[in-house]
Design a protein around this motif. Structure first.
Motif, mmCIF file in Angstrom:
data_model
loop_
_atom_site.group_PDB
_atom_site.id
_atom_site.type_symbol
_atom_site.label_atom_id
_atom_site.label_comp_id
_atom_site.label_asym_id
_atom_site.label_seq_id
_atom_site.Cartn_x
_atom_site.Cartn_y
_atom_site.Cartn_z
ATOM 1 N N ARG A 275 -97.447 -49.844 -6.628
ATOM 2 C CA ARG A 275 -97.900 -51.153 -7.112
ATOM 3 C C ARG A 275 -98.868 -51.734 -6.096
ATOM 4 N NH1 ARG A 275 -92.255 -54.058 -9.104
ATOM 5 N NH2 ARG A 275 -91.486 -52.218 -10.216
ATOM 6 N N GLU B 152 -99.701 -54.418 -4.445
ATOM 7 C CA GLU B 152 -99.299 -55.749 -4.023
ATOM 8 C C GLU B 152 -99.758 -55.932 -2.589
ATOM 9 O OE1 GLU B 152 -95.407 -57.322 -5.486
ATOM 10 O OE2 GLU B 152 -94.878 -55.198 -5.436
ATOM 11 N N GLY C 113 -91.010 -55.119 3.833
ATOM 12 C CA GLY C 113 -90.243 -54.912 2.600
ATOM 13 C C GLY C 113 -91.106 -54.842 1.348
ATOM 14 N N ARG C 114 -92.412 -54.942 1.530
ATOM 15 C CA ARG C 114 -93.283 -54.817 0.346
ATOM 16 C C ARG C 114 -94.411 -53.847 0.633
ATOM 17 N NH1 ARG C 114 -95.084 -60.227 -2.257
ATOM 18 N NH2 ARG C 114 -96.902 -60.061 -0.922
ATOM 19 N N LEU C 115 -94.418 -52.757 -0.112
ATOM 20 C CA LEU C 115 -95.387 -51.692 0.116
ATOM 21 C C LEU C 115 -96.146 -51.415 -1.166
ATOM 22 C CD1 LEU C 115 -92.769 -49.527 1.914
ATOM 23 C CD2 LEU C 115 -94.888 -50.274 2.973
ATOM 24 N N PHE D 198 -93.704 -47.317 -2.706
ATOM 25 C CA PHE D 198 -92.322 -47.539 -2.278
ATOM 26 C C PHE D 198 -91.439 -46.634 -3.134
ATOM 27 C CE2 PHE D 198 -91.042 -50.083 -5.968
ATOM 28 C CZ PHE D 198 -92.277 -50.446 -6.478
ATOM 29 N N GLN E 129 -87.813 -45.957 -5.378
ATOM 30 C CA GLN E 129 -86.694 -46.571 -6.100
ATOM 31 C C GLN E 129 -85.630 -45.542 -6.428
ATOM 32 O OE1 GLN E 129 -88.335 -48.482 -9.632
ATOM 33 N NE2 GLN E 129 -88.614 -50.418 -8.531
ATOM 34 N N ARG F 20 -86.397 -61.690 -14.913
ATOM 35 C CA ARG F 20 -86.989 -60.484 -14.354
ATOM 36 C C ARG F 20 -88.436 -60.354 -14.815
ATOM 37 N NH1 ARG F 20 -85.557 -57.717 -11.042
ATOM 38 N NH2 ARG F 20 -85.728 -55.723 -12.078
ATOM 39 N N LEU G 249 -90.288 -58.021 -15.910
ATOM 40 C CA LEU G 249 -90.761 -57.073 -16.921
ATOM 41 C C LEU G 249 -90.320 -57.577 -18.300
ATOM 42 C CD1 LEU G 249 -89.538 -53.916 -14.962
ATOM 43 C CD2 LEU G 249 -91.591 -55.247 -14.572
ATOM 44 N N ALA H 251 -85.110 -59.634 -3.109
ATOM 45 C CA ALA H 251 -84.519 -58.744 -4.119
ATOM 46 C C ALA H 251 -84.417 -57.324 -3.585
ATOM 47 C CB ALA H 251 -85.356 -58.757 -5.385
ATOM 48 N N VAL H 252 -83.218 -56.785 -3.577
ATOM 49 C CA VAL H 252 -83.040 -55.396 -3.135
ATOM 50 C C VAL H 252 -83.018 -54.479 -4.359
ATOM 51 C CG1 VAL H 252 -81.652 -53.838 -1.737
ATOM 52 C CG2 VAL H 252 -81.646 -56.258 -1.253
ATOM 53 N N GLY H 253 -82.549 -55.032 -5.462
ATOM 54 C CA GLY H 253 -82.511 -54.237 -6.692
ATOM 55 C C GLY H 253 -82.319 -55.159 -7.867
ATOM 56 N N GLY H 254 -82.583 -54.619 -9.028
ATOM 57 C CA GLY H 254 -82.388 -55.463 -10.198
ATOM 58 C C GLY H 254 -82.488 -54.644 -11.458
ATOM 59 N N ALA I 158 -82.986 -50.709 -10.948
ATOM 60 C CA ALA I 158 -83.754 -50.006 -9.925
ATOM 61 C C ALA I 158 -83.470 -50.676 -8.600
ATOM 62 C CB ALA I 158 -85.237 -50.078 -10.241
ATOM 63 N N GLY J 126 -84.663 -50.842 -4.627
ATOM 64 C CA GLY J 126 -85.766 -50.497 -3.726
ATOM 65 C C GLY J 126 -85.201 -49.809 -2.486
ATOM 66 N N ARG K 110 -86.193 -51.283 1.070
ATOM 67 C CA ARG K 110 -85.483 -52.532 1.400
ATOM 68 C C ARG K 110 -84.029 -52.240 1.756
ATOM 69 N NH1 ARG K 110 -88.120 -56.757 -2.986
ATOM 70 N NH2 ARG K 110 -90.265 -56.175 -2.437
HETATM 71 P P1 AMP Z 1 -88.520 -54.254 -10.044
HETATM 72 O O1 AMP Z 1 -88.826 -52.984 -10.755
HETATM 73 O O2 AMP Z 1 -89.736 -55.112 -9.803
HETATM 74 O O3 AMP Z 1 -87.369 -54.997 -10.588
HETATM 75 O O4 AMP Z 1 -88.087 -53.807 -8.586
HETATM 76 C C1 AMP Z 1 -86.837 -53.255 -8.325
HETATM 77 C C2 AMP Z 1 -86.688 -53.156 -6.836
HETATM 78 O O5 AMP Z 1 -87.710 -52.324 -6.303
HETATM 79 C C3 AMP Z 1 -86.860 -54.472 -6.101
HETATM 80 O O6 AMP Z 1 -85.661 -55.194 -6.066
HETATM 81 C C4 AMP Z 1 -87.299 -54.025 -4.748
HETATM 82 O O7 AMP Z 1 -86.190 -53.679 -3.948
HETATM 83 C C5 AMP Z 1 -88.101 -52.786 -5.032
HETATM 84 N N1 AMP Z 1 -89.539 -53.080 -5.021
HETATM 85 C C6 AMP Z 1 -90.303 -53.563 -6.010
HETATM 86 N N2 AMP Z 1 -91.577 -53.700 -5.624
HETATM 87 C C7 AMP Z 1 -91.625 -53.254 -4.344
HETATM 88 C C8 AMP Z 1 -92.665 -53.119 -3.374
HETATM 89 N N3 AMP Z 1 -93.927 -53.438 -3.649
HETATM 90 N N4 AMP Z 1 -92.337 -52.649 -2.158
HETATM 91 C C9 AMP Z 1 -91.068 -52.309 -1.850
HETATM 92 N N5 AMP Z 1 -90.059 -52.405 -2.724
HETATM 93 C C10 AMP Z 1 -90.324 -52.872 -3.952
#
Ligand code: AMP
Length: 431
Positions: free
Chosen positions: A110, A112, A117-119, A122, A124, A254, A256, A276-279, A301, A303, A306
């Protein structure tokens, strides 16, 4: 000439960290096995349309974060659910087995702004249960995530919400838009745009101004239809039964589009802005939307980077130094080295982790290497030991040492040594 570096937001995972990754992967794999899940691996590149149709056009991921080869109509996966659903449909997996319990681990992409913690690349750990509609199933999946965190010794809390279904959500959406239209000038730029395309997202905007404006917004939990209300109640009862604590969070929406009913997030306050570590959540319409059978699904998922940051913090607290080496063989002459080369081969065949150096360094230098490797033991074979057929075996932790007889064949010696090493490291003989 400038030296080449990795791309911003794309990180190497270095050997010093790999034990955390391997522990996470092994624990996740084992827990999946206990929950009857099977692994699936899908390609990194998919048709862009897959993500647009599943994640939704008006989401941050699709609007601004995807790595797309525009001329080819292909995108590097930003998440795993869409690809798994594509594979599920393409291979008619529901025909073989109406309930599919699947998991995968791998890189996602992604675009971003990178920070702690944001790459941009990354990883999952993603788990999906396709088929069942019962709320106990939602609780079971949440329990699986909960177990992973607890086995890794990581503390997270669980936020829970319901997003309703196509029957009750549209009316809530309209009420929300109507309520926010009056204050739209005060919303941030993103939320002003989202107000008509994806108004629920305004509810979880992190900007303080928007937070204040939605504080009194209606709660979706009060706007659920009868079926969604009862689904949500049974889910909560089951979590209570399992002793899994949660916070009801009506603002947690969320990012999505495909979620229906249950949504949840595992959060932490130890990672700064990236809480957020997961969701995950339930996606009852997604598979049909992608042209598949009308079956439900629920997934999450987590992360991995994280989660590893959290594991690392724990490790620092416990300061448990992990040794990668059972024994270092210090040979101090050509004949001795030849002998140690063969011993090393036999010991490795018996499952032990062995290091030795072939460059003829001094004993002092070799002991330094063994120390750096945190070897449990060192076997010293110098000229005198070789002549007397008795090497020195030193326990590097206690600094105690004793003789180790070099009589018998090298294989016999390695077997005797293996017994000592296993007893010393508390490892049982796998044979
Ligand atoms: P999401 O699919 O957006 O719900 O993301 C699920 C999990 O993936 C999040 O809770 C994060 O732990 C991890 N995650 C999402 N985006 C990133 C990112 N850019 N860098 C690192 N971890 C991420």
């Amino acid at each position: 000439m400038t030296t080449l570096q990795a791309i911003n937001g794309f990180k190497d995972i270095l050997p010093d960290q790999i034990h955390l990754w391997q522990r996470l992967e092994a624990t996740a794999t084992d827990i999946c096995r206990r929950f009857g899940m099977r692994e699936i691996r899908t390609p990194i590149l998919e048709k862009t349309e897959l993500f647009v149709r599943s994640i939704g056009e008006a989401t941050d991921v699709v609007e601004k974060e995807m790595y797309t080869f525009a001329d080819k109509g292909l995108t590097m996966r930003p998440e795993a659910t869409a690809s798994i659903m594509r594979a599920f449909i393409e291979h008619g997996m529901h025909v073989q087995q109406p309930v599919q319990r699947l998991y995968t681990m791998g890189p996602m992409f992604r675009h971003e702004r990178p920070q702690k913690g944001r790459l941009r690349q990354f990883h999952q750990f993603d788990a999906e249960i396709i088929g069942p509609t019962e709320p106990q199933q939602d609780a079971e999946l949440i329990a699986m995530g909960h177990l992973l965190f607890s086995e890794l010794g990581v503390k997270v809390s669980l936020e829970l919400n319901s997003m309703g279904c196509p029957k009750c959500r549209p009316a809530f959406r309209q009420r929300l838009i109507a309520g926010l239209e009056g204050v739209q000038d005060q919303l941030c730029e993103d939320c002003r745009r989202r107000l008509h395309t994806n108004p629920l997202r305004v509810l979880d905007c992190k900007k303080p101004g928007c937070r204040a404006l939605v504080a009194d917004a209606p709660s979706i939990q009060d706007a659920l239809c009868e079926n969604c209300t009862s689904h949500f109640a049974t889910l909560r009862d089951t979590l209570d039964l399992l002793g899994i604590p949660y916070n009801l969070n009506r603002f947690m929406v969320r990012g999505l589009d495909y979620y229906t009913r249950t949504t949840f997030e595992f959060v932490t306050d130890q990672l700064g802005a990236q809480s957020a570590v997961g969701g995950g959540g339930r996606y009852d319409g997604l598979i049909a939307e992608l042209g598949g059978p009308a079956v439900s699904g629920i997934g999450f998922a987590i992360g991995m980077e994280r989660l590893i940051l959290l594991m690392e913090q724990n490790e620092k607290e416990n300061s448990a130094a992990l040794s990668d080496t059972d024994i270092y063989l210090a040979a101090l002459g050509p004949e001795e080295l030849k002998h140690c080369t063969l011993l090393a081969q036999f010991l490795r065949q018996q499952g032990l982790r062995v290091a030795l150096d072939y460059s003829g360094r001094s004993l002092k230098a070799q002991m330094k290497i063994a120390g750096r490797m945190q070897a449990h033991y060192t076997l010293i074979v110098g000229e005198q030991e070789w002549a007397g057929k008795e090497a020195i075996l030193r326990d590097m932790q206690t600094q105690q040492q004793g003789g180790f007889s070099l009589s018998g064949s090298p294989l016999e010696q390695s077997e005797r040594l293996a017994v000592v090493l296993r007893a010393g490291s508390g490892k049982s003989d796998p044979a």
